[in-house]
Write a protein that holds these residues in place. Structure first.
Motif, short mmCIF file in Angstrom:
data_model
loop_
_atom_site.label_atom_id
_atom_site.label_comp_id
_atom_site.label_asym_id
_atom_site.label_seq_id
_atom_site.Cartn_x
_atom_site.Cartn_y
_atom_site.Cartn_z
N VAL A 54 0.85 -1.19 0.00
CA VAL A 54 0.00 0.00 0.00
C VAL A 54 0.89 1.24 0.00
O VAL A 54 1.82 1.33 0.80
N LEU A 55 0.60 2.18 -0.88
CA LEU A 55 1.29 3.47 -0.92
C LEU A 55 0.33 4.56 -0.47
O LEU A 55 -0.70 4.80 -1.11
N GLU A 56 0.64 5.19 0.65
CA GLU A 56 -0.20 6.25 1.22
C GLU A 56 0.59 7.56 1.22
O GLU A 56 1.75 7.60 1.62
N ALA A 57 -0.06 8.64 0.76
CA ALA A 57 0.63 9.92 0.64
C ALA A 57 0.92 10.56 1.99
O ALA A 57 1.89 11.32 2.13
N GLY A 58 0.10 10.29 3.00
CA GLY A 58 0.30 10.88 4.32
C GLY A 58 0.48 9.82 5.38
O GLY A 58 1.19 8.84 5.19
N ASP A 59 -0.18 10.03 6.52
CA ASP A 59 -0.20 9.03 7.58
C ASP A 59 -1.41 8.13 7.41
O ASP A 59 -2.25 8.34 6.53
N ILE A 60 -1.54 7.15 8.29
CA ILE A 60 -2.73 6.30 8.33
C ILE A 60 -3.41 6.52 9.69
O ILE A 60 -2.84 6.17 10.71
N THR A 202 3.97 4.84 4.14
CA THR A 202 3.34 6.14 4.32
C THR A 202 4.29 7.24 3.83
O THR A 202 5.46 7.00 3.59
N HIS A 203 3.74 8.44 3.68
CA HIS A 203 4.48 9.58 3.14
C HIS A 203 5.18 9.18 1.84
O HIS A 203 6.33 9.54 1.59
N SER A 204 4.44 8.44 1.04
CA SER A 204 4.95 7.92 -0.23
C SER A 204 3.93 8.20 -1.34
O SER A 204 3.31 7.28 -1.89
N PRO A 205 3.71 9.48 -1.68
CA PRO A 205 2.71 9.81 -2.69
C PRO A 205 3.13 9.33 -4.07
O PRO A 205 4.31 9.42 -4.45
N VAL A 206 2.19 8.82 -4.83
CA VAL A 206 2.46 8.37 -6.19
C VAL A 206 2.45 9.59 -7.12
O VAL A 206 1.48 10.34 -7.16
#
Length: 426
Positions: A54-60, A202-206
């Motif tokens: 899972v790649l999430e742009a912010g936190d979860i 996390t902190h990994s925006p596509v």
């Protein structure tokens, strides 16, 4: 009154320990978006032995998955007959059936995995604030009962006891539904997915997706993922130019205000069975109590950037209208989230490109819809079976004038709230 989301304060379910994607990764399925849809997809894929990240742009959580009202609703926003009219007989009844059973799936996940999110299973209340609203509730009741749903239209003294207000003439109680803390629920899904082998970044925006061989390469600021299949689960938070889901909804907002914990006879009378509630106003107000006894009010429209005096005035007006015995209320915090609207108020599930599936347009029903869509995507990607999805995957035309839709909705919400503050609207 602070601008802070209530649901992450003193949360029992711990935030997942994650990392930022750094370097290259190869996986079977890559999910973009670490909200309820994305994490439900990852949880169900990993449970079946499918490699997933899972790649999430912010936190979860960052977006609406942790900032919504926390209602575990059955069905869609509109009555079941209207869903059939919008989608056709087969697809409409499929959506009614799958989403009608969605609360049971949410509560089963919570129980099976010990997710600490303060769930209640006493139902939800749709509140008829005037005669027209009560007529609408009776129409919904008839349609739902015809489909076997355990709903009841409660009136008179029984309604007053259940809601804690004399202002509501009737309430449609749906015993399938309930409430939870959405941030804790999202964290719980993340914990379970990780325990089963899913990798969360996390902190990994596509920043880009491009074809590579038979799969897809997804680029982030510090790394990349090559995956056979991709799930786009960004919903209302899709903004990047590569993300085609942003063409299929128009963005709205939902604001909430929470009091300090309340006690005493007047407070105890408000929703004594802890149902989540919302009224039949043109611009609805939601009402619920949290586990600590706070009164949580919400409504459509943006709260971020608004003067605190404006938000306090609105909250005082709603609380005073429905619960005058409560007296002055001290408001503790306020926050907002985004909503992905569609013109017909139904969701969209589609394959924008071969090997990519996407979902958007939950219209404020993300806790349940996101959970079952994630399970359905996992089944489709691992076995080729789409029967668990609320709708079949198909093509849609892009929504034209999305910016105008958003501006019109927000202007209407703001004017309505101003009318409430000025006592032009009850």
């Amino acid at each position: 009154m602070q601008e802070q989301c209530l649901w992450t304060q003193g949360a029992q379910e711990p935030a997942p320990v994650t990392e930022t994607l750094d370097g290259a990764l190869r996986t079977r399925v890559c999910v973009v978006g670490g909200g309820i849809t994305g994490l439900s997809t990852a949880l169900h894929l990993s449970a079946s032995g499918t490699e997933v990240c899972v790649l999430e742009a912010g936190d979860i959580p960052t977006g609406g998955s942790g900032r919504n009202v926390g209602l575990v609703n059955a069905g869609l926003w509109v009555p079941p007959d209207d869903i059939v009219k919008a989608l056709g007989e087969a697809d409409g009844e499929r959506a009614n059936q799958v989403l009608g059973a969605a609360p049971a799936k949410v509560f089963a996940l919570i129980e099976r995995h010990g997710i600490q999110c303060h769930p209640t299973r006493t139902g939800t209340l749709h509140l008829g604030h005037n005669a027209k609203g009560c007529d609408e509730l009776a129409r919904r009741r008839d349609q739902l009962v015809a489909r076997g749903a355990p709903v009841e239209l409660i009136e008179g003294e029984a309604c007053e006891r259940l809601t804690g207000t004399r202002r509501i003439r009737a309430a449609l109680c749906d015993r399938r539904a309930g409430t939870l803390n959405p941030a804790e629920y999202t964290r719980g899904l993340a914990r379970v997915a990780q325990a089963q082998g899913a990798r969360l970044f996390t902190h990994s925006p596509v920043s880009n997706i491009q074809r590579e061989g038979d799969g897809w390469r997804l680029s982030t600021p510090r790394g990349s993922v090559v995956a056979d299949r991709v799930v786009i689960a960004t919903n209302a938070y899709a903004q990047e130019s590569w993300n085609q889901t942003r063409q299929h909804f128009f963005a709205g907002h939902y604001m909430q205000v929470a009091s300090r914990p309340l006690s005493g006879a007047a407070a105890d009378a408000i929703l004594p069975e802890r149902q989540g509630a919302w009224d039949t106003r043109t611009v609805l107000s939601s009402i619920r109590r949290d586990a600590a006894g706070r009164l949580v009010l919400g409504s459509l429209g943006r709260g971020e950037g608004r003067p605190r005096a404006y938000l306090k005035c609105w909250a005082d007006r709603i609380a005073g209208h429905y619960f005058p015995e409560l007296g002055p209320v001290e408001w503790e915090c306020t926050w907002s989230g985004r909503v992905a609207f569609t013109p017909d108020h139904t969701l969209r599930l589609f394959e924008p490109l071969p090997g990519i599936v996407a979902a958007c347009g939950y219209n404020g029903r993300g806790n349940t819809t996101g959970t079952v869509v994630g399970e359905g995507f996992a089944e489709y990607l691992s076995r080729g079976d789409d029967s668990l999805l609320p709708l079949p995957l198909k093509s849609y035309r892009a929504i034209r004038g999305r910016g105008l839709w958003s501006a019109a909705y927000e202007s209407g919400f703001s004017l309505y709230h101003l009318g409430q503050c000025l006592r032009l609207v009850n």
